[in-house]
Motif scaffolding. Structure first.
Motif, PDB file in Angstrom:
ATOM      1  N   UNK A  78       0.831  -1.208   0.000  1.00 28.76           N
ATOM      2  CA  UNK A  78       0.000   0.000   0.000  1.00 28.76           C
ATOM      3  C   UNK A  78       0.863   1.255   0.000  1.00 28.76           C
ATOM      4  N   UNK A  82       1.216   4.246  -2.914  1.00 22.26           N
ATOM      5  CA  UNK A  82       1.200   5.701  -2.715  1.00 22.26           C
ATOM      6  C   UNK A  82       2.433   6.350  -3.312  1.00 22.26           C
ATOM      7  N   UNK A 279      -2.544   6.349 -12.280  1.00 18.78           N
ATOM      8  CA  UNK A 279      -3.405   6.369 -11.104  1.00 18.78           C
ATOM      9  C   UNK A 279      -4.815   5.893 -11.456  1.00 18.78           C
ATOM     10  N   UNK A 283      -5.428   2.318 -10.004  1.00 15.41           N
ATOM     11  CA  UNK A 283      -5.954   2.431  -8.647  1.00 15.41           C
ATOM     12  C   UNK A 283      -7.442   2.774  -8.607  1.00 15.41           C
ATOM     13  N   UNK A 295      -0.576  15.479  -5.185  1.00 11.53           N
ATOM     14  CA  UNK A 295       0.657  14.769  -5.562  1.00 11.53           C
ATOM     15  C   UNK A 295       1.659  15.715  -6.212  1.00 11.53           C
ATOM     16  N   UNK A 325       1.281   7.261   4.478  1.00 12.83           N
ATOM     17  CA  UNK A 325       0.612   6.077   5.024  1.00 12.83           C
ATOM     18  C   UNK A 325       0.604   6.138   6.537  1.00 12.83           C
TER      19      UNK A 325
ATOM     20  N   UNK C  74      -7.796   7.173  -4.002  1.00 10.38           N
ATOM     21  CA  UNK C  74      -6.803   6.105  -3.944  1.00 10.38           C
ATOM     22  C   UNK C  74      -6.556   5.611  -2.526  1.00 10.38           C
ATOM     23  N   UNK C  77      -9.525   2.591  -0.195  1.00 10.69           N
ATOM     24  CA  UNK C  77      -9.539   1.138  -0.076  1.00 10.69           C
ATOM     25  C   UNK C  77      -8.673   0.665   1.081  1.00 10.69           C
ATOM     26  N   UNK C  78      -7.511   1.313   1.202  1.00  5.79           N
ATOM     27  CA  UNK C  78      -6.597   0.908   2.266  1.00  5.79           C
ATOM     28  C   UNK C  78      -7.223   1.146   3.639  1.00  5.79           C
TER      29      UNK C  78
END
Lengths: 367, 310, 327
Positions: A78, A82, A279, A283, A295, A325, C74, C77-78
């Motif tokens: 994950x 990213x 992307x 995704x 981004x 994350x 994006x 989902x995580x």
């Protein structure tokens, strides 16, 4: 750019060099990685102070972040997911920044790429999937390059500051996306401001089972290598760097400054546009109004932390993705507002430029 | 359609234009001072947000409006000090430092807002509109021109004051010389860095005030990211206005007008343009404007370049 | 709020040390997670979900957690997966944009219930919960048309919950008085309170005597414009009780007590009954959707209008009036 890459000849002459090339190389690598590492530590420390002042326990929170991100294959996948757009855009920005072209518009180029990719993805259903995937990626790349080239052409033809034009083009691209997903590209028969979903056949293949990680990360790493070779091993790349260091000198040396400028910014736009296409295909599988959480701006920090070295951008992209994350986990598990990550990013940039400038001053006392 | 050709519509446009231009006037004229000294500060957006937040927070806690404005200005100056430390003393790339200030401004204000304020109920008391006797009674144009708050009026004074400072005082003369020929200033025995610090702090203080206007003299609440790109618009204004304070005033008004018209035209049921196109207008106009001022080399010669002593 | 966060943090610090990120330890514990795109600090949309979550904690004794995500499809989902893998039984994704990712994650976690706000999805245990704002907005439109001559609507972004609400208002007004004039502006964001205020000022200058914002925190700017314009301009409180902000101008308040609806559904899930279709809250759910008058307003809604509102409300509940999707 304040921190100009010191040519290899100078590096070889530095007291750190050694006779064994491999040893010399690894020392140089270590030496070049030290300032960014220290910069990141300084930034994290500043974040920790802010956390402590506002009543959180920084140590617990950083533990939650790191242990969560590197907990298992899925969480690492994950994080890499990213990192993919950050690396792609960051690599492109390395090229543009090396030319001293301040492309602040990667965000808009990402949107432009995403729009074009979506247009090709939801149309042309008859194509063979492999060809269709390529078409989508190429469309995104081309749209990003064109969007950026506008700023490049305005720069060379009208002497219009690319800083201002790229910022303006960001807004225009975002409004354009908003119009497209509520109008021409909106999913038929649905009420939501989003495009139709891409057919499963044209999703980017995934590379680790039971995770979302797709081949985009491999594309990003491969393109980082290509960009490195371009910048440091090709004559066009050499021209780009010389223009970045001193455009007057470059002109006297017979280099087409205009060509290099447009090329550099178009390359950075192409990669940002490709990131937009990747992307969508890898995704989200459809276009939304807010397809990017910034981004394009974050990637500026990615490129900087890497000292505008495309290979370094892989590592710094991963670092920023880890922070992203981790900040989500920190929010879930400790209810720390996720916006803290902006503060840490800002601090990373400040300490990177701080260290780089100090190093530069000591390396080149006079000008 | 005929509605938009009325005096009433025009009067509304004028009032809204001036109010919407005010924060941009503050920020852009401040940026003129900064850029004249050779320092390009793209951190305006973040500094304005900081001013908006700190001003609001101070007002919320103390209820003292002048103090809140002072806090907005000082917080802008503080952010400018950080910028100057990196961009002038450490000589880091100004664009990059500015980008970092933008991130810090957004991150810090949102983080602190979520941690400490969250529910602000009624909001704060804002600067009241000041009714200029007699004049405000003029049909149609009285209210938009003569019934605004003190901050809006003060934008009229800003161009002459800053113009005087830049062109008629020795400080201003030296400041501009710092932007054009820092070496000459240095040789003459004056500190380039000191003048640049002064210019950046004036600029960031005004940007902080522009941010404070949003929460203390227009809306009465703080909303995360409420500057909505006004700091970036101010940067464009400076280029369009060719680094002139008076020019920045008028160009800001032009942008204010785009904002105002965008909102007014959307509200006209007879006009069928996608609202996104209307919203994109000011940004497109900036690009067009840059083409119109082509080849005018009015930019300070050393804009964006750190000064290193020989 | 802050204190709650700190308490939570103390607990979490301890949990982090024990490895909270591993699989659920206590199987009996009932846990609910919430995903929002944005901040729960802002007035309006996300806050509704946060308050609903707190209700679940208080009334059902569930362990709760929420995550504020960037507006980034994006990352959704995580976040779903994070909660599902930690054994959360119910996860609320607050917005239609969470649909796709919930469906994907649901394939791997068949026992988890995924609730999606502002959606009409129904796919196994992925259940859309829609609060049909077009119904209360229809009532507001009816009031405005009976009492005034023109209204200005200010929407944040052009997304279904807002589009439908504005459509409901328009239908309600036109049904009550076909000549009633309505103008409409989208801000394109939920943060520019300054633009919202100017949009409202312009509408008031153009003759609107009702201003109705549906733009979360930015909408506060519009309410402020109404307040400054004086008691002859009216507005409504949307989603939360904003009467204190403009006590003379707010004629009535529409509150979606989403918490009540969520508690009802989560209670069912706790007892083992998962809804068998998507859920559409409307005026029929009197415990969820509330509309009340402000009698202290400068121009309180007169009795004959209230009577008309009661009539159309009954018709809406009976399904005789269509408040949205008329085209």
């Amino acid at each position: 750019m304040a921190d100009i890459d010191i040519p290899p000849s100078r590096k070889a002459a530095s007291p750190f060099s050694s006779n064994t090339p491999l040893l010399a190389w690894s020392r140089r690598l270590l030496k070049s990685m030290l300032p960014p590492l220290v910069a990141v530590l300084v930034a994290l420390f500043a974040g920790a102070v802010l956390l402590a002042v506002t009543g959180f326990n920084p140590l617990d929170i950083f533990t939650v972040m790191v242990s969560g991100v590197f907990q298992n294959v899925r969480s690492i996948a994950e994080m890499l997911l990213k990192a993919t757009p950050l690396i792609l855009i960051g690599v492109g920005l390395c090229v543009s920044f090396r030319c001293s072209i301040w492309n602040i518009g990667a965000e808009g180029q990402f949107y432009a790429g995403a729009c074009a990719a979506t247009f090709c993805g939801v149309n042309f259903a008859g194509l063979p999937p492999a060809l269709h995937i390529c078409l989508v990626l190429v469309a995104g790349t081309a749209a990003g390059a064109l969007w950026a080239a506008i700023a490049g052409v305005l720069k060379v033809a009208f002497n219009a500051s690319e800083i201002v034009t790229t910022i303006m083009l960001n807004y225009i691209a975002i409004f354009m996306t908003s119009y497209l997903v509520t109008g021409p590209l909106m999913e038929q028969g649905a009420a939501y401001p989003q495009s139709a979903k891409f057919a499963h056949a044209i999703w980017l293949p995934r590379i680790i089972p039971s995770t979302r990680l797709h081949i985009g990360i491999l594309i990003a790493v491969a393109l980082a290598v290509v960009a490195y070779v371009f910048l440091f091993r090709s004559s066009a790349g050499y021209a780009v760097r010389i223009v970045g260091i001193n455009s007057h000198a470059a002109r006297y040396a017979g280099i087409s400054v205009s060509r290099s400028i447009v090329l550099a910014i178009a390359i950075s736009g192409a990669l940002a546009g490709l990131a937009g296409a990747v992307q969508i295909e890898g995704v989200t599988y459809r276009l939304y109004q807010d397809i990017s959480p910034g981004y394009g701006f974050e990637a500026i920090a990615v490129a900087l932390l890497a000292n505008n070295n495309p290979i370094g951008a892989i590592l710094s992209g991963i670092l920023f993705a880890t922070l992203d994350s981790g900040s989500e986990l920190m929010q879930i598990n400790a209810q720390v507002p996720q916006v803290l990550v902006f503060v840490i990013q800002g601090m990373v940039i400040l300490s990177v430029v701080g260290f780089a400038a100090l190093k530069f001053q000591s390396a080149r006392p006079s000008e | 359609m005929e509605h938009i050709l009325t005096l009433g519509f025009l009067a509304t446009t004028i009032g809204a234009t001036w109010r919407l231009a005010t924060p941009i006037i503050f920020a852009s004229i401040g940026e003129v001072v900064s850029e004249r000294a050779g320092v390009l500060n793209i951190g305006l957006e973040g500094i304005m947000l900081i001013g908006a937040f700190v001003g609001f927070w101070t007002m919320y806690e103390t209820g003292h409006l002048p103090l809140a404005f002072l806090a907005a200005v000082l917080s802008g100056v503080a952010a400018g000090l950080v910028f100057a430390l990196f961009a002038i003393t450490i000589k880091a790339n100004q664009i990059i430092v500015g980008a970092a200030i933008n991130l810090l401004g957004l991150g810090l204000t949102s983080f602190l807002f979520r941690t400490y304020l969250v529910h602000t109920g009624q909001g704060v008391r804002i600067a009241p509109a000041i009714d200029i006797p007699l004049l405000s009674g003029i049909p149609y144009f009285g209210a938009p021109l003569f019934k605004q708050n003190l901050l809006v009026y003060s934008t009229l004074l800003l161009p002459p004051i800053v113009g005087f400072l830049l062109y008629r005082t020795s400080f201003g003369l030296t400041l501009r010389a710092v932007g054009e020929h820092p070496k000459a200033v240095d040789v003459a025995g004056r500190s380039v860095a000191l003048y640049r610090y002064g210019a950046v702090l004036i600029g960031s203080g005004l940007a902080g005030l522009g941010g404070g206007y949003l929460t203390l003299a227009h809306a009465n609440q703080f909303v995360e990211g409420m500057t909505s790109g006004r700091g970036f618009i101010a940067l464009a204004v400076v280029v369009f206005a060719r680094w002139s304070p008076a020019g920045s005033f008028f160009v800001s008004l032009l942008f204010g007008m785009f904002y105002a018209l965008q909102l007014q035209l959307q509200a006209e049921p007879s006009i069928h343009i996608p609202y996104q196109a209307l919203q994109a207008m000011p940004y497109l106009a900036t690009i067009v404007a840059l083409l119109l001022v082509r080849n005018r080399m009015d930019a300070p010669a050393t804009l964006g370049v750190p000064y290193r002593k020989a | 709020m802050n204190i709650e966060r700190r308490q939570c943090l103390v607990a979490m610090g301890a949990l982090a040390a024990m490895g909270v990120l591993g699989p659920a330890r206590a199987a009996g514990e009932f846990k609910m997670g919430l995903l929002v795109a944005g901040s729960v600090a802002e007035e309006g949309w996300n806050r509704i979900a946060y308050e609903a979550l707190k209700r679940v904690e208080k009334e059902l004794g569930a362990k709760i957690s929420y995550v504020e995500l960037q507006q980034n499809p994006a990352s959704f989902e995580k976040a779903f997966r994070d909660y599902a893998s930690q054994g959360y039984q119910v996860i609320l994704g607050h917005g239609f944009e969470f649909q796709d990712s919930a469906e994907t994650v649901a394939e791997d976690y068949p026992d988890t219930v995924f609730l999606i706000s502002s959606s009409n999805i129904h796919q196994g245990k992925v259940i859309g919960l829609n609060t049909d704002s077009s119904q209360p907005f229809y009532l507001m439109g009816a009031i405005a048309a009976k009492m005034g001559k023109s209204a200005g609507l200010i929407g944040g972004m052009e997304i279904p919950p807002i589009k439908e609400a504005l459509e409901g208002f328009t239908n309600g007004a036109k049904d009550a008085s076909p000549d009633f004039k309505i103008s409409q502006v989208y801000l394109g964001n939920f943060s520019d309170a300054t633009a919202a205020k100017e949009a409202a000022v312009n509408m008031i200058h153009s003759g609107a005597d009702f201003i109705v914002p549906d733009a979360d925190a930015a909408g506060l700017g519009a309410i402020q414009a109404v307040r400054e314009a004086g008691p002859q301009i009216s507005t409504f409180g949307i989603f939360s009780d904003q009467t204190e902000i403009a006590p003379k101008n707010i004629l009535g308040t529409y509150i979606a007590d989403y918490g009540q609806g969520i508690v009802r559904i989560v209670k069912g899930v706790q007892a083992g009954t998962v809804p068998t279709s998507n859920v559409d809250f409307g005026l029929k759910d009197a415990d969820v959707m509330k509309f009340f008058y402000n009698d202290k307003a400068a121009k309180p809604v007169p009795d004959d209008v209230r009577k008309y509102v009661e009539e159309v409300k009954a018709k809406i509940i009976a399904g005789e009036i269509k408040t949205r999707y008329r085209k």
